[in-house]
Design a protein around this motif. Structure first.
Motif, PDB file in Angstrom:
ATOM      1  N   GLU A  66      -1.557 -13.104  -0.553  1.00 38.49           N
ATOM      2  CA  GLU A  66      -2.722 -13.969  -0.415  1.00 38.49           C
ATOM      3  C   GLU A  66      -3.980 -13.137  -0.626  1.00 38.49           C
ATOM      4  O   GLU A  66      -3.998 -11.943  -0.348  1.00 38.49           O
ATOM      5  CB  GLU A  66      -2.758 -14.611   0.976  1.00 38.49           C
ATOM      6  N   PHE A  67      -5.041 -13.778  -1.117  1.00 40.34           N
ATOM      7  CA  PHE A  67      -6.319 -13.095  -1.227  1.00 40.34           C
ATOM      8  C   PHE A  67      -7.031 -13.138   0.127  1.00 40.34           C
ATOM      9  O   PHE A  67      -6.961 -14.143   0.843  1.00 40.34           O
ATOM     10  CB  PHE A  67      -7.201 -13.762  -2.295  1.00 40.34           C
ATOM     11  N   ILE A  68      -7.696 -12.050   0.479  1.00 43.60           N
ATOM     12  CA  ILE A  68      -8.351 -11.963   1.780  1.00 43.60           C
ATOM     13  C   ILE A  68      -9.756 -11.390   1.629  1.00 43.60           C
ATOM     14  O   ILE A  68     -10.093 -10.780   0.608  1.00 43.60           O
ATOM     15  CB  ILE A  68      -7.555 -11.084   2.769  1.00 43.60           C
ATOM     16  N   ALA A  69     -10.586 -11.599   2.645  1.00 41.73           N
ATOM     17  CA  ALA A  69     -11.870 -10.923   2.779  1.00 41.73           C
ATOM     18  C   ALA A  69     -11.682  -9.730   3.709  1.00 41.73           C
ATOM     19  O   ALA A  69     -10.590  -9.503   4.251  1.00 41.73           O
ATOM     20  CB  ALA A  69     -12.913 -11.891   3.334  1.00 41.73           C
ATOM     21  N   CYS A  70     -12.727  -8.941   3.903  1.00 44.85           N
ATOM     22  CA  CYS A  70     -12.636  -7.753   4.754  1.00 44.85           C
ATOM     23  C   CYS A  70     -12.284  -8.152   6.180  1.00 44.85           C
ATOM     24  O   CYS A  70     -12.949  -9.003   6.779  1.00 44.85           O
ATOM     25  CB  CYS A  70     -13.967  -7.003   4.727  1.00 44.85           C
ATOM     26  N   TRP A  95       6.556  -1.388  -8.643  1.00 42.05           N
ATOM     27  CA  TRP A  95       5.509  -2.096  -7.908  1.00 42.05           C
ATOM     28  C   TRP A  95       4.142  -1.600  -8.343  1.00 42.05           C
ATOM     29  O   TRP A  95       3.979  -0.488  -8.845  1.00 42.05           O
ATOM     30  CB  TRP A  95       5.665  -1.904  -6.391  1.00 42.05           C
ATOM     31  N   THR A  96       3.157  -2.454  -8.145  1.00 41.41           N
ATOM     32  CA  THR A  96       1.764  -2.101  -8.376  1.00 41.41           C
ATOM     33  C   THR A  96       0.876  -3.037  -7.565  1.00 41.41           C
ATOM     34  O   THR A  96       1.272  -4.165  -7.270  1.00 41.41           O
ATOM     35  CB  THR A  96       1.391  -2.187  -9.869  1.00 41.41           C
ATOM     36  N   TYR A  97      -0.290  -2.562  -7.141  1.00 43.85           N
ATOM     37  CA  TYR A  97      -1.250  -3.415  -6.440  1.00 43.85           C
ATOM     38  C   TYR A  97      -2.646  -2.842  -6.612  1.00 43.85           C
ATOM     39  O   TYR A  97      -2.822  -1.734  -7.149  1.00 43.85           O
ATOM     40  CB  TYR A  97      -0.889  -3.592  -4.966  1.00 43.85           C
ATOM     41  N   ARG A 110      -5.721  -3.380   0.564  1.00 44.73           N
ATOM     42  CA  ARG A 110      -4.998  -3.961  -0.566  1.00 44.73           C
ATOM     43  C   ARG A 110      -5.367  -5.438  -0.686  1.00 44.73           C
ATOM     44  O   ARG A 110      -5.370  -6.168   0.303  1.00 44.73           O
ATOM     45  CB  ARG A 110      -3.496  -3.792  -0.311  1.00 44.73           C
ATOM     46  N   ASN A 111      -5.707  -5.860  -1.909  1.00 41.60           N
ATOM     47  CA  ASN A 111      -6.053  -7.259  -2.135  1.00 41.60           C
ATOM     48  C   ASN A 111      -5.632  -7.664  -3.553  1.00 41.60           C
ATOM     49  O   ASN A 111      -6.080  -7.039  -4.515  1.00 41.60           O
ATOM     50  CB  ASN A 111      -7.550  -7.483  -1.952  1.00 41.60           C
ATOM     51  N   ASN A 278       4.553  -0.078   0.732  1.00 39.89           N
ATOM     52  CA  ASN A 278       4.419  -0.916   1.923  1.00 39.89           C
ATOM     53  C   ASN A 278       3.093  -0.756   2.649  1.00 39.89           C
ATOM     54  O   ASN A 278       2.894  -1.361   3.696  1.00 39.89           O
ATOM     55  CB  ASN A 278       5.563  -0.621   2.907  1.00 39.89           C
ATOM     56  N   HIS A 279       2.176   0.032   2.129  1.00 38.48           N
ATOM     57  CA  HIS A 279       0.890   0.226   2.789  1.00 38.48           C
ATOM     58  C   HIS A 279      -0.106  -0.843   2.365  1.00 38.48           C
ATOM     59  O   HIS A 279      -0.238  -1.152   1.184  1.00 38.48           O
ATOM     60  CB  HIS A 279       0.326   1.613   2.485  1.00 38.48           C
ATOM     61  N   LEU A 280      -0.824  -1.387   3.365  1.00 37.61           N
ATOM     62  CA  LEU A 280      -1.722  -2.520   3.143  1.00 37.61           C
ATOM     63  C   LEU A 280      -3.173  -2.209   3.481  1.00 37.61           C
ATOM     64  O   LEU A 280      -4.082  -2.755   2.853  1.00 37.61           O
ATOM     65  CB  LEU A 280      -1.269  -3.718   3.992  1.00 37.61           C
ATOM     66  N   MET A 281      -3.411  -1.388   4.508  1.00 39.05           N
ATOM     67  CA  MET A 281      -4.757  -1.122   5.015  1.00 39.05           C
ATOM     68  C   MET A 281      -4.950   0.391   5.158  1.00 39.05           C
ATOM     69  O   MET A 281      -4.027   1.093   5.568  1.00 39.05           O
ATOM     70  CB  MET A 281      -4.971  -1.788   6.375  1.00 39.05           C
ATOM     71  N   PHE A 282      -6.183   0.846   4.879  1.00 40.58           N
ATOM     72  CA  PHE A 282      -6.437   2.284   4.833  1.00 40.58           C
ATOM     73  C   PHE A 282      -7.699   2.591   5.650  1.00 40.58           C
ATOM     74  O   PHE A 282      -8.816   2.330   5.200  1.00 40.58           O
ATOM     75  CB  PHE A 282      -6.567   2.737   3.380  1.00 40.58           C
TER      76      PHE A 282
END
Length: 362
Positions: A66-70, A95-97, A110-111, A278-282
């Protein structure tokens, strides 16, 4: 044949750093720190900033995404910075993101991101083979070094309750029960939970979320640990708010995660080791306090990460370069990982914060 890039590096720095692992060169070569900081500023200046609608129009959306905001400040504008990827192995799909930066608060994420209800899809199959394979080499040494960095919190566990959130195959729980903690853990990988319970003597691992297990959902924990977990959470504010509610008065939350201020990230870009499947947030020391404050924590302390081999005294570096590495990491908070201890309340700060530099969040 020597590449043009290497030839330029030799001309500037000489060949005396050829024996230094590449991941340590950015910390020990003269001027490298400033070159990477300049490289980062140029990247930010050149990267476009666009509305979420413009961004959505040009980026494909996966089945579980899904697309997200901050998540930290609610800013919807996007600044795409990186496109990490990896080819598939043994017949598996690659995979790619895309990793974007919030132009308001600087948070990297990640978005499109993974929808919370589909998070378990990332850990289907024999995920424990990864957790107990090459990834697990020297893992308990890393735990011990970080526990030492936040002494005296982990000096003695007798009479204290501990929850390992995202416990994997139980490598940390094994240490926790060994120093006396009444310990338990949860994880979304069923085969990892099975392996953990086979490993443990007194501690217990459960499959699912904390709210799925009555004895965990009741709370009252003195310590909660997130070992390389925070980057995996699609709704970090929701999760940390729930974990704050599980802590007893005087409780603390340990966070170990990839560092979005890493000099290696600034040097390697999309090829940085922190950008995994598997990483989403940094997070960084700039953005993590905002998350912790919104989740209800009273304070946070950071411990610079110099590298497992360096802290264990096993780094193959001359003393002069070792001292330079430590100075650069400490001055820039540029280690590849971030270590933080969050304090639930003022009682926790008074009890454990004495030897640390605590940043108040209220």
């Amino acid at each position: 044949m020597v590449s043009a890039k290497r030839a330029v590096a030799r001309a500037v720095f000489g060949s005396r750093y050829d024996g230094v692992p590449w991941g340590q060169r950015v910390y020990v070569r003269p001027g490298e720190r400033y070159a990477r900081e300049l490289q980062w500023r140029l990247r930010l200046r050149r990267a476009p900033i666009m509305s979420l609608e413009e961004y959505r129009a040009g980026v494909p959306l996966g089945e579980i995404e899904e697309f997200i905001a901050c998540h930290l400040c609610g800013e919807s504008r996007q600044q795409p910075l990186f496109r990490p990827s990896a080819p598939g192995e043994n017949g598996a799909k690659g995979w790619t993101y895309t990793v974007v930066r919030c132009p308001s608060c600087g948070f990297l994420y990640r978005n499109p991101n993974v929808r919370p209800e589909r998070l378990g899809d990332l850990y289907a199959g024999n995920y424990s083979s990864f957790l107990t394979g090459a990834y697990a080499e020297n893992r308990q040494r890393r735990y011990l070094l970080t526990m030492k960095a936040f002494a005296p919190v982990f000096d003695e566990g007798t009479g204290r309750r501990l929850l390992d959130f995202g416990c994997g195959a139980g490598l940390f729980l094994e240490l926790a029960e060994g120093i006396g903690f009444d310990a338990c853990g949860v994880d979304l990988s069923p085969d990892s939970v099975e392996q953990a319970n086979a490993r443990l003597a007194k501690a217990r691992a459960y499959f699912g979320s904390p709210q799925d297990v009555p004895e965990i959902a009741a709370g009252g924990f003195d310590v909660i640990t997130l070992w390389s977990v925070l980057a995996h959470l699609p709704r970090p504010l929701d999760d940390l708010t729930r974990l704050r509610g599980l802590l007893a008065p005087g409780g603390v939350l340990l966070i170990f995660t990839v560092n979005a201020r890493s000099l290696l990230l600034k040097a390697q870009g999309s090829a940085w080791s922190g950008f995994t499947k598997n990483h989403l947030m940094f997070f960084s020391a700039d953005t993590l306090p905002t998350l912790l404050r919104r989740a209800g924590f009273a304070g946070v302390a950071f411990a610079p990460f110099y590298g497992d081999a360096v802290e264990a005294g096993a780094a193959q570096l001359p003393p002069r370069l070792l001292r330079r590495l430590e100075r650069v990491v400490a001055a820039t908070d540029g280690g590849n990982m971030m270590r933080a201890l969050a304090f639930a309340d003022e009682e926790a700060v008074a009890r454990w914060g004495g030897p640390m530099r605590v940043h108040r969040l209220t």
